[in-house]
Enzyme design. Structure first.
Site, PDB file in Angstrom:
ATOM      1  N   TYR A  26      10.858 -17.303   9.162  1.00 51.04           N
ATOM      2  CA  TYR A  26      11.056 -17.337   7.712  1.00 51.04           C
ATOM      3  C   TYR A  26      12.445 -17.925   7.456  1.00 51.04           C
TER       4      TYR A  26
ATOM      5  N   ARG B  99      26.625  19.136   8.624  1.00 59.82           N
ATOM      6  CA  ARG B  99      26.634  17.672   8.792  1.00 59.82           C
ATOM      7  C   ARG B  99      25.265  17.162   9.236  1.00 59.82           C
TER       8      ARG B  99
ATOM      9  N   GLU C  71      17.363  -8.975   4.268  1.00 63.10           N
ATOM     10  CA  GLU C  71      16.345  -8.716   3.243  1.00 63.10           C
ATOM     11  C   GLU C  71      17.000  -8.279   1.934  1.00 63.10           C
TER      12      GLU C  71
HETATM   13  C1  LIG Z   1       5.336  -4.655  10.391  1.00 64.97           C
HETATM   14  C2  LIG Z   1       6.285  -5.388   9.571  1.00 64.97           C
HETATM   15  C3  LIG Z   1       7.652  -5.274  10.105  1.00 64.97           C
HETATM   16  C4  LIG Z   1       8.550  -6.144   9.343  1.00 64.97           C
HETATM   17  C5  LIG Z   1       9.806  -6.164  10.077  1.00 64.97           C
HETATM   18  C6  LIG Z   1      10.582  -7.292   9.644  1.00 64.97           C
HETATM   19  C7  LIG Z   1      11.740  -7.335  10.549  1.00 64.97           C
HETATM   20  C8  LIG Z   1      12.970  -7.267   9.794  1.00 64.97           C
HETATM   21  C9  LIG Z   1      13.942  -8.173  10.437  1.00 64.97           C
HETATM   22  C10 LIG Z   1      14.924  -8.657   9.480  1.00 64.97           C
HETATM   23  C11 LIG Z   1      14.359  -9.700   8.595  1.00 64.97           C
HETATM   24  C12 LIG Z   1      15.364 -10.177   7.634  1.00 64.97           C
HETATM   25  C13 LIG Z   1      14.785 -11.335   6.896  1.00 64.97           C
HETATM   26  C14 LIG Z   1      15.649 -11.808   5.753  1.00 64.97           C
HETATM   27  O1  LIG Z   1      16.745 -11.387   5.561  1.00 64.97           O
HETATM   28  S1  LIG Z   1      14.908 -12.966   4.753  1.00 64.97           S
HETATM   29  C15 LIG Z   1      16.074 -13.369   3.512  1.00 64.97           C
HETATM   30  C16 LIG Z   1      16.224 -12.295   2.515  1.00 64.97           C
HETATM   31  N1  LIG Z   1      17.004 -12.735   1.414  1.00 64.97           N
HETATM   32  C17 LIG Z   1      17.199 -12.018   0.348  1.00 64.97           C
HETATM   33  O2  LIG Z   1      16.734 -10.889   0.261  1.00 64.97           O
HETATM   34  C18 LIG Z   1      17.926 -12.656  -0.779  1.00 64.97           C
HETATM   35  C19 LIG Z   1      18.256 -11.707  -1.875  1.00 64.97           C
HETATM   36  N2  LIG Z   1      18.277 -12.399  -3.144  1.00 64.97           N
HETATM   37  C20 LIG Z   1      17.267 -12.332  -4.042  1.00 64.97           C
HETATM   38  O3  LIG Z   1      16.252 -11.719  -3.800  1.00 64.97           O
HETATM   39  C21 LIG Z   1      17.454 -13.059  -5.366  1.00 64.97           C
HETATM   40  O4  LIG Z   1      18.325 -14.117  -5.222  1.00 64.97           O
HETATM   41  C22 LIG Z   1      17.979 -12.088  -6.437  1.00 64.97           C
HETATM   42  C23 LIG Z   1      16.901 -11.061  -6.752  1.00 64.97           C
HETATM   43  C24 LIG Z   1      19.260 -11.423  -6.027  1.00 64.97           C
HETATM   44  C25 LIG Z   1      18.311 -12.883  -7.717  1.00 64.97           C
HETATM   45  O5  LIG Z   1      17.179 -13.555  -8.152  1.00 64.97           O
HETATM   46  P1  LIG Z   1      17.276 -14.753  -9.227  1.00 64.97           P
HETATM   47  O6  LIG Z   1      18.319 -15.704  -8.813  1.00 64.97           O
HETATM   48  O7  LIG Z   1      15.924 -15.301  -9.405  1.00 64.97           O
HETATM   49  O8  LIG Z   1      17.886 -14.180 -10.516  1.00 64.97           O
HETATM   50  P2  LIG Z   1      17.795 -12.987 -11.501  1.00 64.97           P
HETATM   51  O9  LIG Z   1      18.563 -11.834 -10.969  1.00 64.97           O
HETATM   52  O10 LIG Z   1      18.234 -13.591 -12.762  1.00 64.97           O
HETATM   53  O11 LIG Z   1      16.268 -12.562 -11.625  1.00 64.97           O
HETATM   54  C26 LIG Z   1      15.362 -13.190 -12.488  1.00 64.97           C
HETATM   55  C27 LIG Z   1      14.206 -12.277 -12.745  1.00 64.97           C
HETATM   56  O12 LIG Z   1      13.462 -12.107 -11.534  1.00 64.97           O
HETATM   57  C28 LIG Z   1      13.299 -10.724 -11.258  1.00 64.97           C
HETATM   58  N3  LIG Z   1      13.184 -10.599  -9.802  1.00 64.97           N
HETATM   59  C29 LIG Z   1      14.119 -10.887  -8.883  1.00 64.97           C
HETATM   60  N4  LIG Z   1      13.630 -10.673  -7.673  1.00 64.97           N
HETATM   61  C30 LIG Z   1      12.366 -10.258  -7.814  1.00 64.97           C
HETATM   62  C31 LIG Z   1      11.353  -9.876  -6.927  1.00 64.97           C
HETATM   63  N5  LIG Z   1      11.561  -9.871  -5.592  1.00 64.97           N
HETATM   64  N6  LIG Z   1      10.171  -9.499  -7.424  1.00 64.97           N
HETATM   65  C32 LIG Z   1       9.946  -9.468  -8.738  1.00 64.97           C
HETATM   66  N7  LIG Z   1      10.878  -9.824  -9.649  1.00 64.97           N
HETATM   67  C33 LIG Z   1      12.068 -10.216  -9.185  1.00 64.97           C
HETATM   68  C34 LIG Z   1      14.510 -10.075 -11.859  1.00 64.97           C
HETATM   69  O13 LIG Z   1      14.303  -8.692 -12.063  1.00 64.97           O
HETATM   70  C35 LIG Z   1      14.641 -10.846 -13.133  1.00 64.97           C
HETATM   71  O14 LIG Z   1      13.668 -10.348 -14.027  1.00 64.97           O
HETATM   72  P3  LIG Z   1      13.978 -10.304 -15.583  1.00 64.97           P
HETATM   73  O15 LIG Z   1      15.142  -9.351 -15.741  1.00 64.97           O
HETATM   74  O16 LIG Z   1      14.321 -11.672 -15.992  1.00 64.97           O
HETATM   75  O17 LIG Z   1      12.715  -9.775 -16.182  1.00 64.97           O
HETATM   76  C1  LIG Z   2      20.412  -9.629  11.504  1.00 56.25           C
HETATM   77  C2  LIG Z   2      20.064 -10.530  10.365  1.00 56.25           C
HETATM   78  C3  LIG Z   2      18.812 -11.114  10.335  1.00 56.25           C
HETATM   79  C4  LIG Z   2      18.470 -12.002   9.313  1.00 56.25           C
HETATM   80  N1  LIG Z   2      17.258 -12.612   9.331  1.00 56.25           N
HETATM   81  C5  LIG Z   2      16.972 -13.544   8.393  1.00 56.25           C
HETATM   82  C6  LIG Z   2      15.730 -14.251   8.424  1.00 56.25           C
HETATM   83  O1  LIG Z   2      14.887 -14.024   9.286  1.00 56.25           O
HETATM   84  N2  LIG Z   2      15.509 -15.205   7.498  1.00 56.25           N
HETATM   85  C7  LIG Z   2      16.413 -15.491   6.520  1.00 56.25           C
HETATM   86  O2  LIG Z   2      16.146 -16.373   5.706  1.00 56.25           O
HETATM   87  N3  LIG Z   2      17.583 -14.812   6.448  1.00 56.25           N
HETATM   88  C8  LIG Z   2      17.882 -13.859   7.346  1.00 56.25           C
HETATM   89  N4  LIG Z   2      19.071 -13.162   7.285  1.00 56.25           N
HETATM   90  C9  LIG Z   2      20.017 -13.463   6.218  1.00 56.25           C
HETATM   91  C10 LIG Z   2      20.136 -12.341   5.203  1.00 56.25           C
HETATM   92  O3  LIG Z   2      18.993 -12.246   4.425  1.00 56.25           O
HETATM   93  C11 LIG Z   2      21.378 -12.569   4.349  1.00 56.25           C
HETATM   94  O4  LIG Z   2      22.495 -12.470   5.201  1.00 56.25           O
HETATM   95  C12 LIG Z   2      21.430 -11.560   3.236  1.00 56.25           C
HETATM   96  O5  LIG Z   2      20.466 -11.843   2.257  1.00 56.25           O
HETATM   97  C13 LIG Z   2      22.834 -11.480   2.580  1.00 56.25           C
HETATM   98  O6  LIG Z   2      23.218 -12.697   2.103  1.00 56.25           O
HETATM   99  P1  LIG Z   2      24.636 -13.354   2.460  1.00 56.25           P
HETATM  100  O7  LIG Z   2      24.753 -13.383   3.932  1.00 56.25           O
HETATM  101  O8  LIG Z   2      24.671 -14.620   1.711  1.00 56.25           O
HETATM  102  O9  LIG Z   2      25.715 -12.360   1.902  1.00 56.25           O
HETATM  103  P2  LIG Z   2      26.729 -12.634   0.710  1.00 56.25           P
HETATM  104  O10 LIG Z   2      25.967 -12.691  -0.551  1.00 56.25           O
HETATM  105  O11 LIG Z   2      27.591 -13.776   1.024  1.00 56.25           O
HETATM  106  O12 LIG Z   2      27.537 -11.283   0.758  1.00 56.25           O
HETATM  107  C14 LIG Z   2      28.952 -11.192   0.972  1.00 56.25           C
HETATM  108  C15 LIG Z   2      29.515 -10.095   0.050  1.00 56.25           C
HETATM  109  O13 LIG Z   2      29.403 -10.512  -1.295  1.00 56.25           O
HETATM  110  C16 LIG Z   2      28.847  -9.494  -2.089  1.00 56.25           C
HETATM  111  N5  LIG Z   2      28.084 -10.111  -3.194  1.00 56.25           N
HETATM  112  C17 LIG Z   2      27.274 -11.190  -3.143  1.00 56.25           C
HETATM  113  N6  LIG Z   2      26.760 -11.451  -4.351  1.00 56.25           N
HETATM  114  C18 LIG Z   2      27.234 -10.522  -5.187  1.00 56.25           C
HETATM  115  C19 LIG Z   2      27.065 -10.246  -6.575  1.00 56.25           C
HETATM  116  N7  LIG Z   2      26.255 -10.966  -7.332  1.00 56.25           N
HETATM  117  N8  LIG Z   2      27.723  -9.195  -7.111  1.00 56.25           N
HETATM  118  C20 LIG Z   2      28.509  -8.426  -6.350  1.00 56.25           C
HETATM  119  N9  LIG Z   2      28.704  -8.626  -5.034  1.00 56.25           N
HETATM  120  C21 LIG Z   2      28.086  -9.660  -4.456  1.00 56.25           C
HETATM  121  C22 LIG Z   2      27.952  -8.721  -1.141  1.00 56.25           C
HETATM  122  O14 LIG Z   2      27.760  -7.387  -1.607  1.00 56.25           O
HETATM  123  C23 LIG Z   2      28.758  -8.756   0.143  1.00 56.25           C
HETATM  124  O15 LIG Z   2      29.706  -7.712   0.100  1.00 56.25           O
HETATM  125  C24 LIG Z   2      19.413 -12.271   8.296  1.00 56.25           C
HETATM  126  C25 LIG Z   2      20.665 -11.660   8.321  1.00 56.25           C
HETATM  127  C26 LIG Z   2      21.001 -10.799   9.339  1.00 56.25           C
HETATM  128  C27 LIG Z   2      22.358 -10.156   9.350  1.00 56.25           C
END
Ligand SMILES: CCCCCCCCCCCCCC(=O)SCCNC(=O)CCNC(=O)[C@H](O)C(C)(C)COP(=O)(O)OP(=O)(O)OC[C@H]1O[C@@H](n2cnc3c(N)ncnc32)[C@H](O)[C@@H]1OP(=O)(O)O
Ligand SMILES: Cc1cc2nc3c(=O)[nH]c(=O)nc-3n(C[C@H](O)[C@H](O)[C@H](O)COP(=O)(O)OP(=O)(O)OC[C@H]3O[C@@H](n4cnc5c(N)ncnc54)[C@H](O)[C@@H]3O)c2cc1C
Length: 669
Positions: free
Chosen positions: A140, A338, A429
């Site tokens: 991903y 704790r 995530e």
């Molecule tokens: C068996 C399975 C096992 C699995 C194991 C896996 C292994 C794990 C291993 C590790 C694997 C690690 C893998 C990895 O790490 S993969 C990479 C993961 N990356 C992230 O999680 C990035 C985080 N950032 C975001 O999600 C977006 O940029 C955010 C949300 C921060 C801003 O977003 P955006 O820039 O678009 O702006 P907005 O804030 O104006 O929002 C606009 C509107 O959208 C709504 N909205 C936002 N988000 C959602 C949502 N999700 N569903 C529904 N709605 C949503 C929101 O409420 C708002 O609504 P409204 O207020 O306008 O009504």
């Molecule tokens: C072990 C690991 C596995 C991963 N696996 C995947 C993967 O499989 N696929 C994938 O696509 N990605 C993956 N990622 C990436 C991961 O999803 C991102 O690192 C994560 O979403 C955080 O984003 P960033 O690194 O840009 O942090 P940043 O956003 O740069 O965070 C830096 C600091 O800024 C702060 N900050 C950022 N934005 C704001 C805001 N709006 N307001 C206040 N504070 C803010 C945060 O709280 C943090 O303290 C992985 C990361 C790790 C560590």
């Protein structure tokens, strides 16, 4: 010196005998059903009995050896899954108990769900069977070097070329390099790549594309693709088994039909068409994974707690002045205060995780029927619970290490590796702060809608009771009154609502909503935490309303639920006092009640961690052994260290001997 032999005795038998409840029935309550206990147990034992899945020397392997070992385990796991014709449920559990992060986690956990969630039926028919048979391996690829949290800020482009009916995928800058995707560095043949879709000269924002990265013949990168591993990570062993990768595209061409087109399409002519579904469904895979991460939090926390409880029952310090036995450290009230809240949290996260899974399934069914009304709540719940449970679990694992004293710092305790593997869950995530701000945004919206008379539903339904909750005063008079679920729920609801309303009022005083939100963001975080903690407490109480069978099981769960809630009340006393929900006296009574509850948990503590039903293999800790035979195991483990392979260390001749034999003396001596 060889290892000292351990005995065959159950050193924790005395602890097990004091339990006031049926441990087997508790296993059912923990796992969710008798079937779940059986299948978990069978898969855990299958893994534990297979020498390929050994992990006791993992922290001593070099990065290359560790990665190769991960490839071997993943291939062997797959072989066993096929040979034994395991069901999907069994296969998932087998992988869980193998307990070594690797490319398969992202293949099954994100690549396949992304195609299923965002691909058309045709695309699913083409790609999912190949992924299911491991003819391709996927990851991903969303995060870039320059942007992770801000998904809309990603820079990779996918520009449609109508002349060839292809997209040209390109990394225009260094910061647009994909960076972090697990499984990308060395293993994956394909990726779901998130890129800006450009067609007919217009940028339509982020969309998903299936891109082949490596040759299916010899695994070499395809033309135009540069990729590799991003380097070693925190801790020994731990997440270093994962090949988190870097990826750059130099005008790589892919067929148009490799854009994931369930939500929006690009026609043969290059016209962009968006279906009438919310664009946030693009984030669906993240919502799915956040929900699984909450269930994982209870797994990780319960592992750490199991180790710390068992070891605390074995470890003795002080108290033998008169020649009597020393005190088990578990008997110290400080150790209990704790440790037992962490034990209670493990159960709380387990049950809220179960509920979140239900919520997610329910929302998915509604989406199928084109009802998108519950999407915002699903996003807020998954984001908030992911954030609160992972932050608390990471802190709790470290606390368990300290609870085990010096031996907790040894790799053989299992705790350093568990911490190192777990702690990135606070970041991946979705960074936990960024996610809590999403919850706060949802709460502010809900509060603003109260004025218009719109009745909140689901997890915000309590806000509809605003007239009462803004002015109510807790009626708790004695410590025992805090055992009443209604008394606890009332103060948690009042605290959450008052904090949210305070924030909303302060934001409204700012020149603009945006400025107010930014200025108030530290308070908004706390408000979001209060709301999420209310959800966890409420779901624990709801669990207790269900049919819970087995002698003494319900009573134990009631104790743990009360501990969880009153511990939070004690920890966040400032919130409860400053919002006027309780008086200082009532806060003190809650603390008094907590002490009584700890005393009730004490004789049940070991049995309560036995109910997690973990094998010694899965726990991977000399301190957490089921039989409690800790000291011989610690002693034996030390001799396995590569440093002890020779009596005289490497480097003696070059660096130690000359030093010891030197003739030069400091002139002053
Ligand atoms: C068996 C399975 C096992 C699995 C194991 C896996 C292994 C794990 C291993 C590790 C694997 C690690 C893998 C990895 O790490 S993969 C990479 C993961 N990356 C992230 O999680 C990035 C985080 N950032 C975001 O999600 C977006 O940029 C955010 C949300 C921060 C801003 O977003 P955006 O820039 O678009 O702006 P907005 O804030 O104006 O929002 C606009 C509107 O959208 C709504 N909205 C936002 N988000 C959602 C949502 N999700 N569903 C529904 N709605 C949503 C929101 O409420 C708002 O609504 P409204 O207020 O306008 O009504
Ligand atoms: C072990 C690991 C596995 C991963 N696996 C995947 C993967 O499989 N696929 C994938 O696509 N990605 C993956 N990622 C990436 C991961 O999803 C991102 O690192 C994560 O979403 C955080 O984003 P960033 O690194 O840009 O942090 P940043 O956003 O740069 O965070 C830096 C600091 O800024 C702060 N900050 C950022 N934005 C704001 C805001 N709006 N307001 C206040 N504070 C803010 C945060 O709280 C943090 O303290 C992985 C990361 C790790 C560590």
């Amino acid at each position: 010196m060889a290892a000292v032999d351990g005995g065959e005795v159950d050193h924790l038998a005395g602890e097990r005998a004091t339990a006031h409840f049926d441990v087997d029935a508790m296993k059912v309550a923990w796992a969710g059903s008798r079937h779940a206990v059986e299948v978990n147990d069978r898969m855990a034992r299958l893994v534990a009995s297979d020498p390929v899945f050994r992990k006791d020397t993992r922290t001593m392997l070099s990065r290359k050896e560790l990665f190769k070992d991960t490839l071997k385990k993943a291939a062997h796991a797959w072989k066993r899954i096929v040979e034994l014709r395991l069901t999907e449920e069994e296969a998932n559990l087998l992988r869980l108990y193998v307990d070594q992060p690797g490319y398969v986690d992202l293949h099954w956990g994100m690549f396949v769900p992304a195609i299923k969630g965002q691909g058309t039926e045709e695309q699913q028919k083409k790609w999912v069977p190949m992924a299911y048979k491991f003819q391709i391996i996927g990851c991903y690829a969303q995060t870039e070097l320059g942007h992770g949290s801000n998904v809309q800020g990603l820079e990779t482009t996918a520009t449609f070329d109508p002349n060839t009916d292809e997209f040209v995928v390109h990394s225009p800058t260094l910061t647009s390099s994909k960076w972090w995707p697990g499984g990308l560095g060395k293993a994956s043949t394909h990726a779901v790549v998130y890129a800006r879709l450009i067609t007919q000269g217009k940028d339509y924002g982020i969309h998903g594309f299936i891109v082949q990265l490596r040759s299916l013949d010899d695994h070499s990168p395809l033309p135009g693709i540069t990729l590799g591993d991003i380097g070693g990570k925190f801790g020994s062993g731990a997440y270093n088994s994962m090949d988190n990768g870097v990826l750059r595209f130099d005008h790589v061409r892919i067929p148009r039909d490799q854009m994931l087109m369930r939500l929006s399409q690009v026609t043969r002519e290059g016209k962009y068409v968006h279906s009438d579904v919310p664009k946030q469904l693009l984030y669906g895979t993240m919502v799915y994974v956040r929900q699984t991460i909450v269930a994982d939090a209870s797994k990780a926390l319960s592992r750490a707690v199991c180790i710390a409880v068992r070891y605390s029952a074995i470890r003795k310090q002080f108290g033998s002045q008169a020649g009597g036995p020393e005190t088990q450290v578990l008997n110290y009230k400080t150790q209990q205060s704790r440790l037992f809240p962490l034990l209670a949290s493990a159960y709380a996260y387990r049950f809220v995780g179960e509920w979140l899974k239900w919520l997610y399934t329910d929302v998915m069914q509604k989406l199928e029927a084109k009802d998108y009304s519950t999407l915002p709540e699903a996003h807020a719940c998954t984001a908030g619970l992911k954030s609160v449970t992972t932050s608390a679990t990471a802190d709790a694992i470290e606390e368990c290490r300290k609870l085990c004293g010096g031996h907790g710092y040894l790799n053989s305790s299992g705790l350093p590796e568990l911490f190192a593997v777990y702690v990135p869950a606070c970041t991946y995530e979705g960074d936990n702060v960024v996610l809590l701000l999403q919850v706060a945004r949802f709460l502010m919206k809900t509060v603003s809608q109260l004025a218009s008379g719109k009745q909140p539903v689901g997890t915000t339904a309590y806000m509809g009771n605003i007239q009462y909750l803004m002015q109510c005063k807790s009626a708790v008079n004695t410590a025992g009154d805090w055992l009443n679920p209604a008394a606890i729920k009332e103060v948690f609801e009042a605290r959450a609502l008052r904090m949210a309303v305070n924030c909303a009022q302060n934001i409204s005083k700012a020149p603009s909503q945006e400025e107010g939100f930014s200025e108030l963001s530290p308070d908004l975080l706390e408000s979001a935490v209060a709301h999420v903690q209310l959800i966890i407490v409420t779901k624990f109480f709801e669990k207790l309303q269900q049919d819970i069978i087995g002698h003494g099981v319900k009573e134990q769960l009631q104790n743990l639920c009360n501990i969880y809630a009153l511990f939070l009340l004690h920890k966040h006393l400032g919130d409860f006092l400053s919002t006027g929900c309780i008086t200082p006296k009532q806060g003190a009574l809650a603390n008094e009640q907590l002490g009584r509850l700890y005393a009730q948990v004490r004789p049940n503590a070991v049995a309560l961690v036995d109910a997690f039903d973990y094998t010694d293999h899965y726990l991977s800790s000399v301190l957490g052994r089921y039989d409690g035979d800790v000291y011989p195991a610690l002693y034996a483990e030390a001799w396995k260290d590569p440093l002890n392979e020779t009596v005289i260390p490497d480097g003696y001749q070059e660096h130690l001997r000359p030093l010891l034999k030197q003739q030069l003396k400091f002139s002053r001596l």
